[in-house]
Design a protein around this motif. Structure first.
Motif, mmCIF file in Angstrom:
data_model
loop_
_atom_site.group_PDB
_atom_site.id
_atom_site.type_symbol
_atom_site.label_atom_id
_atom_site.label_comp_id
_atom_site.label_asym_id
_atom_site.label_seq_id
_atom_site.Cartn_x
_atom_site.Cartn_y
_atom_site.Cartn_z
ATOM 1 N N PRO A 45 19.422 -1.098 19.936
ATOM 2 C CA PRO A 45 19.634 -0.368 21.191
ATOM 3 C C PRO A 45 20.903 0.475 21.219
ATOM 4 N N ASP A 46 21.779 0.321 20.219
ATOM 5 C CA ASP A 46 23.013 1.105 20.210
ATOM 6 C C ASP A 46 22.893 2.366 19.372
ATOM 7 N N ILE A 47 21.675 2.684 18.929
ATOM 8 C CA ILE A 47 21.465 3.928 18.199
ATOM 9 C C ILE A 47 21.833 5.110 19.092
ATOM 10 N N GLN A 48 22.428 6.116 18.508
ATOM 11 C CA GLN A 48 22.909 7.272 19.269
ATOM 12 C C GLN A 48 21.829 8.353 19.385
ATOM 13 N N PHE A 49 21.777 9.002 20.548
ATOM 14 C CA PHE A 49 20.907 10.151 20.752
ATOM 15 C C PHE A 49 21.594 11.403 20.225
ATOM 16 N N GLY A 50 20.846 12.223 19.474
ATOM 17 C CA GLY A 50 21.345 13.531 19.096
ATOM 18 C C GLY A 50 21.096 14.538 20.210
ATOM 19 N N SER A 51 21.687 15.721 20.112
ATOM 20 C CA SER A 51 21.550 16.728 21.167
ATOM 21 C C SER A 51 20.104 17.166 21.339
ATOM 22 N N GLU A 52 19.362 17.303 20.232
ATOM 23 C CA GLU A 52 17.956 17.710 20.334
ATOM 24 C C GLU A 52 17.130 16.633 21.023
ATOM 25 N N GLN A 53 17.425 15.385 20.734
ATOM 26 C CA GLN A 53 16.687 14.289 21.357
ATOM 27 C C GLN A 53 17.009 14.165 22.844
ATOM 28 N N VAL A 54 18.257 14.433 23.201
ATOM 29 C CA VAL A 54 18.631 14.420 24.615
ATOM 30 C C VAL A 54 17.882 15.517 25.365
ATOM 31 N N ALA A 55 17.809 16.710 24.780
ATOM 32 C CA ALA A 55 17.097 17.823 25.415
ATOM 33 C C ALA A 55 15.614 17.509 25.548
#
Length: 290
Positions: A45-55
């Motif tokens: 659950p601590d995996i980070q979201f990239g900018s493309e995934q956030v969008a």
């Protein structure tokens, strides 16, 4: 932002918007945004979201908050043991329609000694759910599935191919007269249908997730909701073999009217109206005279 924080915030947002299962929907939206299965990111659950995934996630959330069915956003829906592709060209398969298959299976066990039918017809196949269930569960050896919507048939064709059932299911475009797609000599042991049965009055009162996004042609059944059901009842006896059966999903409260339609034909040895799990009239079953 981590998955953990994203899920917490999204769950709160969906819950405030009135979504019934906000945590589950949040997980499914995150899964779609990441392009992985739910268990994969829940294990970390601590995996980070990239900018493309956030969008991407932001776009998916906007669609859901606008009332679009989650299944359209994900591009798939569960039906019995199957995972089917769906889009706005087809209805999202419902649990009630799964029950219709249960009734077919019960008829086969009770009246046919467990022997699968040789030939079945699915009228208004949409995503192909009923036809695919009949074929994959060995309830019918071959199925003809018809629909007036070419985009819907395209969805059904993709599902048939994905499940490797091209040799057992034949798809046909039927236009507005579904009986015209049936050859004069063709006879079936089983006809199934989840026809449009929503009345004109009910259409305007449907929740946004249904009325605003699912195909109107697959919902609208005319003033009293029985336009297509009348054509099914009138034409089915001539397309069924002796002792063949018609199974239809119907609207809650339509049981008495549909029973009367079937009774007036005087070509059925058995007529039954059955209820769904909420004890509402939902299925009409008729067996042709032998």
């Amino acid at each position: 932002m981590t998955c953990r924080a994203t899920l917490a915030g999204l769950t709160q947002e969906l819950g405030a918007a009135g979504v019934e299962s906000p945590r589950i929907e949040a997980e499914r939206l995150v899964s779609a945004a990441l392009g992985v299965r739910r268990h994969e990111f829940l294990l970390d659950p601590d995996i980070q979201f990239g900018s493309e995934q956030v969008a991407r996630l932001s776009g998916l959330v906007r669609r859901r908050m606008a009332g679009e069915p989650l299944q359209y956003i994900e591009g798939s829906a569960a039906f019995r043991t199957l995972e089917l592709s769906v889009n706005p060209a087809v209805l999202v398969p419902r649990p009630e329609t799964e029950q219709l298959v249960d009734h077919v299976a019960g008829w086969i066990q009770r009246d046919r000694a467990g022997l699968q039918v040789e030939s079945a017809l699915d009228v208004g196949t949409g995503s192909g759910a009923l036809a695919l269930a009949l074929a994959s569960e060995r309830l019918a050896r071959s199925v003809v599935a018809v629909d007036r919507s070419e985009p819907a048939l395209s969805v059904a064709a993709g599902n048939v191919a994905a499940l490797g059932l091209e040799d057992r299911i034949r798809l046909r475009h039927c236009g507005t007269d579904f009986w015209a797609a049936i050859e004069p000599q063709e006879r079936f042991e089983l006809i199934v249908s989840n026809p449009p049965y929503v009345t004109e009055a009910e259409l305007g009162a449907l929740p946004e997730v249904v009325g605003g996004h699912e195909p109107r042609v697959a919902l609208a059944g005319g003033k009293d909701g029985l336009d297509v059901i009348r054509r099914l009842v009138a034409g089915a006896p001539d397309r069924l073999q002796p002792a063949g059966a018609l199974f239809m999903e119907i609207g809650a409260g339509q049981g008495a009217a549909v029973y009367s339609l079937l009774k007036a034909e005087d070509r059925w040895s058995t007529i039954r109206v059955c209820q769904d799990l909420c004890e509402r009239d939902r299925f009409a079953i008729a067996v042709r005279n032998g």
